[in-house]
Design an enzyme around this catalytic site. Sequence first.
Site, PDB file in Angstrom:
ATOM      1  N   ASP A  67      -8.296   2.936 -25.848  1.00  0.00           N
ATOM      2  CA  ASP A  67      -8.104   3.790 -24.677  1.00  0.00           C
ATOM      3  C   ASP A  67      -8.734   5.162 -24.845  1.00  0.00           C
ATOM      4  O   ASP A  67      -9.149   5.538 -25.940  1.00  0.00           O
ATOM      5  CB  ASP A  67      -6.597   3.935 -24.361  1.00  0.00           C
ATOM      6  CG  ASP A  67      -5.746   4.125 -25.626  1.00  0.00           C
ATOM      7  OD1 ASP A  67      -6.306   4.493 -26.667  1.00  0.00           O
ATOM      8  OD2 ASP A  67      -4.530   3.904 -25.553  1.00  0.00           O
ATOM      9  N   ASP A 136       8.155   4.497 -25.512  1.00  0.00           N
ATOM     10  CA  ASP A 136       8.606   3.716 -24.347  1.00  0.00           C
ATOM     11  C   ASP A 136       8.141   2.251 -24.432  1.00  0.00           C
ATOM     12  O   ASP A 136       8.231   1.504 -23.463  1.00  0.00           O
ATOM     13  CB  ASP A 136       8.116   4.356 -23.040  1.00  0.00           C
ATOM     14  CG  ASP A 136       6.594   4.441 -22.955  1.00  0.00           C
ATOM     15  OD1 ASP A 136       5.893   3.916 -23.867  1.00  0.00           O
ATOM     16  OD2 ASP A 136       6.082   5.026 -21.978  1.00  0.00           O
ATOM     17  N   HIS A 138       5.050   1.169 -25.022  1.00  0.00           N
ATOM     18  CA  HIS A 138       3.678   0.852 -24.583  1.00  0.00           C
ATOM     19  C   HIS A 138       2.767   0.487 -25.756  1.00  0.00           C
ATOM     20  O   HIS A 138       2.941   0.962 -26.867  1.00  0.00           O
ATOM     21  CB  HIS A 138       3.062   2.001 -23.760  1.00  0.00           C
ATOM     22  CG  HIS A 138       2.759   3.254 -24.518  1.00  0.00           C
ATOM     23  ND1 HIS A 138       3.040   4.517 -24.040  1.00  0.00           N
ATOM     24  CD2 HIS A 138       2.168   3.465 -25.723  1.00  0.00           C
ATOM     25  CE1 HIS A 138       2.642   5.422 -24.909  1.00  0.00           C
ATOM     26  NE2 HIS A 138       2.111   4.816 -25.942  1.00  0.00           N
ATOM     27  N   GLU A 143       1.816   1.375 -19.854  1.00  0.00           N
ATOM     28  CA  GLU A 143       3.141   1.955 -19.704  1.00  0.00           C
ATOM     29  C   GLU A 143       4.110   0.904 -19.151  1.00  0.00           C
ATOM     30  O   GLU A 143       3.683  -0.126 -18.613  1.00  0.00           O
ATOM     31  CB  GLU A 143       3.053   3.150 -18.748  1.00  0.00           C
ATOM     32  CG  GLU A 143       2.116   4.257 -19.217  1.00  0.00           C
ATOM     33  CD  GLU A 143       2.666   5.071 -20.389  1.00  0.00           C
ATOM     34  OE1 GLU A 143       3.450   4.527 -21.203  1.00  0.00           O
ATOM     35  OE2 GLU A 143       2.307   6.255 -20.486  1.00  0.00           O
TER      36      GLU A 143
HETATM   37  C1  F6R Z   1      -3.476   5.115 -28.962  1.00  0.00           C
HETATM   38  C2  F6R Z   1      -2.589   4.206 -28.236  1.00  0.00           C
HETATM   39  C3  F6R Z   1      -1.128   4.454 -28.112  1.00  0.00           C
HETATM   40  C4  F6R Z   1      -0.456   4.802 -29.417  1.00  0.00           C
HETATM   41  C5  F6R Z   1       1.039   5.020 -29.208  1.00  0.00           C
HETATM   42  C6  F6R Z   1       1.729   5.476 -30.484  1.00  0.00           C
HETATM   43  O1  F6R Z   1      -4.812   4.676 -28.916  1.00  0.00           O
HETATM   44  O2  F6R Z   1      -3.086   3.278 -27.710  1.00  0.00           O
HETATM   45  O3  F6R Z   1      -0.530   3.305 -27.570  1.00  0.00           O
HETATM   46  O4  F6R Z   1      -0.665   3.771 -30.345  1.00  0.00           O
HETATM   47  O5  F6R Z   1       1.244   5.983 -28.223  1.00  0.00           O
HETATM   48  O6  F6R Z   1       1.269   6.750 -30.826  1.00  0.00           O
HETATM   49  P1  F6R Z   1       1.604   7.384 -32.250  1.00  0.00           P
HETATM   50  O7  F6R Z   1       0.931   6.547 -33.266  1.00  0.00           O
HETATM   51  O8  F6R Z   1       1.020   8.770 -32.189  1.00  0.00           O
HETATM   52  O9  F6R Z   1       3.086   7.368 -32.365  1.00  0.00           O
END
Ligand code: F6R
Length: 263
Positions: A67, A136, A138, A143
Amino acid sequence: MEVIIQDSGDDVGRLAARIIARQLLKKPNSVLGLATGSTPIGTYRELVRLHSKEGLDFSQVTTFNLDEYLGLPPSHPQSYRHFMDEHLFSHINIPKGNIHVPYGHAEAIEQFCAWYEAEIVRCGGIDIQILGVGADGHIAFNEPGSSLGSRTRLKTLTEQTINDNARFFDSKDQVPRFAVTMGVGTILEAHRVLLLAIGGGKAEVVTKAIEGPITASVTASALQLHRDVVVIVDSEAGSKLARADYYHWVSEQKKRHLPGVEV
Ligand code: F6R
């Protein structure tokens, strides 16, 4: 689904890197799906170490990131492209042309998303996809409520994600409201998935994702449908798992009775 509970976050990164390194030795032109965020930083650190100290070769590797924020050019310090350059790409010998990070500035987002999907297919599909999980539930920026069949597209971030990610920006107002993200359906097509989680803040969501019902309210739970997922968590992120004893038992039995069989 194999669930491996490691003692520390560093162990999570080392194991994930070892699995990726083994994949590259087996297939030097592997296609890797990559994530940003704090979770995979240790994995990238270890991959960089393996490259510089042990000659792990990325010269034939292709990557696709999950992303990117809409509106942040690759040069922006908070863009995911910048993050990847800083933590991985600028330290390994991957050809720049083999790197794909969704372009969050694309004029024609829909065409870009269709091209991204087609490009993954043209490269033979993703061999190993690394994932973190949001508080959450995701994966990528899918989301809660995202279709479990979704494809690469524009997504509006939730307030929770904006709050969680505000720590990387000077203020919450600067966090983009939209992102271009692979869909859950795109992710489920990877040949193998490594879901990583570190820290007590992820304990509840990890339990929901791997032991709860499959639901669009926790998009990570869709991974229960995938036939080759390895979940690697540290003891804190795994602290609420109802079947933790069983996961430890499986790891123990494999070590003892199948010493040649690696994850
Ligand atoms: C990032 C992504 C997000 C993160 C998720 C966890 O490319 O796709 O889904 O993997 O938000 O973020 P962290 O690792 O910072 O807790």
